[in-house]
Design a protein around this motif. Structure first.
Motif, short mmCIF file in Angstrom:
data_model
loop_
_atom_site.label_atom_id
_atom_site.label_comp_id
_atom_site.label_asym_id
_atom_site.label_seq_id
_atom_site.Cartn_x
_atom_site.Cartn_y
_atom_site.Cartn_z
N PRO A 210 -7.88 15.79 -22.45
CA PRO A 210 -7.07 16.73 -23.43
C PRO A 210 -7.63 18.23 -23.29
O PRO A 210 -8.59 18.80 -23.00
CB PRO A 210 -7.66 16.47 -24.65
N ALA B 174 -4.92 18.19 -27.04
CA ALA B 174 -6.02 17.87 -27.97
C ALA B 174 -5.86 18.34 -29.27
O ALA B 174 -6.30 17.73 -30.31
CB ALA B 174 -7.50 18.69 -27.43
N ILE C 117 -12.01 21.82 -22.19
CA ILE C 117 -10.76 21.64 -22.82
C ILE C 117 -9.85 22.76 -22.97
O ILE C 117 -8.49 22.81 -22.95
CB ILE C 117 -10.64 20.75 -24.28
N PRO D 125 -7.15 13.45 -29.39
CA PRO D 125 -8.10 14.51 -29.78
C PRO D 125 -9.19 14.29 -28.44
O PRO D 125 -9.12 13.31 -27.86
CB PRO D 125 -8.86 14.33 -31.08
N GLU D 126 -9.94 15.28 -28.39
CA GLU D 126 -10.80 15.26 -27.27
C GLU D 126 -11.94 14.36 -27.28
O GLU D 126 -12.52 13.94 -26.21
CB GLU D 126 -11.56 16.61 -26.83
N GLN E 257 -6.68 22.22 -25.15
CA GLN E 257 -6.50 23.02 -26.19
C GLN E 257 -5.94 24.35 -25.70
O GLN E 257 -6.28 25.00 -24.69
CB GLN E 257 -7.69 23.41 -26.85
#
Length: 425
Positions: free
Chosen positions: A142, A195, A123, A215-216, A144
């Motif tokens: 997702p 994420a 991610i 969220p992942e 980050q």
């Protein structure tokens, strides 16, 4: 039925973290019956790249392991990863892996015509790959962004940890703001999923890119039905606290140990189970010995997933002290068991832990963080009903994070990506 080319570098039904992200996505999306998924993966266990795996049979799923050549260049990068600095060696190899994936998808697309290319994991946003160059609707996430290690907490790190934090801060922030390929990939993407709440803000501020927050990972309905129960604590027993993760600088376990050291007069009411191992194992055990915490803290090392879940189920409170994180897998395991979480109020945890279902610690200063963790533990000991109230909140809010809900979000994202692509090309 839509055909999906899924780029999931890490995927495994036996490992956690990024591997669980990959496996859970493939399993649950395949079960909807709406997609024919070809998974281009590169690792099925930590420390590998380009390793074949025999996965359980999943209907409408084709597995394709993309392996790196065992040439002199990659042998050198393996040496760098193992002996110098893991991140440097990995990302040189990871870039080459994405080049191979691009060629594989391009070749396969000539035969089956993919409806969507979805870059799922890892991610981290550092390596954008090359699949966005294809004339196919492209979904990323997702993802980050750069979750900065809080500067006020850096004093708890050793020299190696401080150097790592500096490298991450300089290189990752530079890459986020100055990588031409990252900029092109982000703007070419037909849909992006963030994420963490902070990543959503970063993408908008830096790239002007709107994204969906998700969220992942999430909760399996079968896990909730099997394991979720209301947790109760009373003064006749010890407050069972659990901490799970790698014993490294980034995970910040020392913050919790420092907090316990501040409440010596209440320690007879507390027991902390630490699950995991890592480079900081010796240092953290020495800290526990030095501060008379050995009767309170039990270091169990690395356990099987079943053993971890059993210990989580037998706990009253789960604690996360990570300095940098997306939304760690263990938070979902705690939620699936009805166990409330106390966490630093940043990274992915800020988006999934609420006042109703857990405790969030503001990150203002080192002393404040340690004091707040300590004071909340003492407050729970004095008012045991807090655990039952928070556990009820976990159970109530779990329905927001199930894979049924997540699959609906991905379905909408795919539709939006296809429509966006058609309007642009």
């Amino acid at each position: 039925m839509k055909t999906i080319a899924l780029i999931a570098y890490a995927v495994s039904n036996r490992a956690g973290s990024e591997y669980a992200v990959g496996w859970d996505f493939v399993k649950h999306m395949a079960e909807t019956g709406l997609y024919n998924i070809t998974v281009y993966y590169g690792s099925c266990m930590p420390g590998t790249m380009g390793k074949s795996e025999s996965f359980p049979l999943l209907k409408n799923v084709t597995w394709k392991c993309v392996e790196l050549p065992n040439d002199l260049k990659n042998k050198f990068f393996w040496f760098v990863r193992c002996k110098v600095y893991y991140v440097f060696g990995f990302y040189f190899q990871f870039k080459e892996w994405h080049e191979l994936v691009f060629k594989e998808i391009e070749r396969d697309n000539n035969l089956k015509k993919y409806d969507v290319v979805h870059y799922l994991n890892p991610i981290g946003i550092k390596e954008p790959g090359y699949a966005w160059l294809l004339n196919i609707p492209y979904v990323w996430g997702p993802v980050q962004g750069v979750e900065r290690w809080p500067k006020c907490l850096l004093p708890v790190l050793d020299i190696k940890g401080k150097i790592e934090a500096l490298i991450r801060y300089v290189l990752q922030n530079h890459n986020l703001k100055h990588s031409i390929r990252l900029y092109k990939a982000m703007n070419r993407a037909d849909a992006v999923i963030s994420a963490t709440p902070n990543t959503q803000l970063q993408l908008k501020a830096i790239f002007g890119k709107e994204s969906v927050y998700l969220p992942e990972n999430g909760l399996r309905v079968e896990d909730i039905k099997r394991s979720c129960s209301l947790k109760k604590y009373d003064k006749t027993t010890k407050l069972e606290i659990i901490w799970v993760g790698e014993l490294s600088n980034r995970k910040g376990l020392v913050l919790l140990l420092m907090a316990l050291n501040q409440i010596q007069e209440s320690l007879h009411n507390v027991h902390l189970s630490v699950l995991g191992e890592g480079t900081q194992s010796h240092h953290l055990k020495e800290y526990a010995i030095k501060h008379n915490l050995t009767s309170v803290v039990s270091f169990f090392g690395k356990l099987s997933r079943d053993e971890v879940l059993k210990k989580i189920s037998n706990s009253h409170l789960h604690v996360i002290t990570s300095l940098s994180e997306a939304t760690t897998t263990v938070i979902w395991e705690a939620k699936a068991n009805g166990v409330p979480t106390m966490t630093l109020d940043h990274c992915g945890m800020s988006g999934v832990v609420t006042e109703e279902s857990g405790i969030k610690i503001p990150v203002i200063s080192l002393a404040q963080v340690v004091n707040d963790i300590a004071s909340h533990i003492v407050e729970i000991i004095r008012e045991p009903a807090i655990i039952e109230r928070l556990s009820a909140g976990v159970i109530k809010t779990n329905s927001l994070y199930t894979w049924d809900k997540r699959c609906m979000v991905f379905h909408t994202v795919y539709q939006d990506a296809i429509e966006s692509h058609e309007s642009r090309f």
